[in-house]
Write an enzyme that holds these catalytic residues in place. Sequence first.
Site, PDB file in Angstrom:
ATOM      1  N   CYS A  52      29.459  77.907  88.117  1.00 56.19           N
ATOM      2  CA  CYS A  52      28.365  77.901  87.138  1.00 56.19           C
ATOM      3  C   CYS A  52      28.979  77.700  85.760  1.00 56.19           C
ATOM      4  CB  CYS A  52      27.567  79.198  87.194  1.00 56.19           C
ATOM      5  SG  CYS A  52      26.226  79.280  85.967  1.00 56.19           S
TER       6      CYS A  52
ATOM      7  N   CYS B 116      21.870  73.219  84.247  1.00 53.05           N
ATOM      8  CA  CYS B 116      22.825  73.515  85.319  1.00 53.05           C
ATOM      9  C   CYS B 116      24.101  72.749  84.981  1.00 53.05           C
ATOM     10  CB  CYS B 116      22.283  73.101  86.682  1.00 53.05           C
ATOM     11  SG  CYS B 116      23.447  73.361  88.041  1.00 53.05           S
TER      12      CYS B 116
END
Length: 294
Positions: free
Chosen positions: A74, A222
């Site tokens: 992430c 993202c």
Amino acid sequence: MSVPFARMNGLGNEIVVADLRGSKTRISPQAARALAGHEATRFDQIMAIHDPRLDGTDALIRIINRDGSEAEACGNGTRCVVQALGSENGQRDFTFETRAGIIIAHEADDGMITVDMGRPRFGWEDIPLAEEFRDTRAIELQIGPIDAPVLHSPSVASMGNPHAIFWVKNDVWSYDLERFGPVLEHHPIFPERANISIAQVTASDSLTLRTWERGVGLTLACGSAACAAAVSAARTGRTDRAVTVTVPGGDLLIHWREDDKVMMTGPATWMWSGRLDPATGDFVRDAQEEAEPA
């Protein structure tokens, strides 16, 4: 038992940074789902900071999705971790262990944070896919009528986690990603599920992106998807190797360097802090004013 946490965001990617250093406990899937279900602590990822296991690293980071599953990478959350830890002692350079491997990050004087996202992988077995595709620049996958598909022939890649990028000519907002996303995330071709993105190339150095994130749903940003889209765009001749990726939450700068490493640069924003129970998800906020969202 409770541990300190910070509610943060990276371009609208909602992040909970939980500090479990000095503790042997882990955030349970039940606690993650409870936090995700509360309006104040709803998140895209929890970045759980644990004591380092490897020499030369600053921390082990476990990344937890809204549904309680663990993610490998992430990028937006990593930037939040860098800002949170850097605020303690002014440290600017960090090395983290994650499920995706070793991640290196640096915070510049202007507050922008660059994360070395590692090298992309394009082999069908590395992504992974359930069957062999020799050329993963475009695989046989579509949604909609067979003679007039709405989306088709995505590029697929791994940035430590699996991604599929569908290239479109129209505005990315004109596609019902909320309906298509869950179907494609769980398509049998993706044995570990996948992050599903719709990308429109707007220039040789820019593209626009929307993402349905595995285990999360629609997200404002993202980071790993932005990286996967950027390298896939360059790999298919759609863009140069350095691009601005515009996601719903803002812009990320992605550079796929000649040494094959992908560098992602963007901001992180602190909002508020508190303490949480890693077993139940119960939490209390510290006495403070909430920051304005970025």
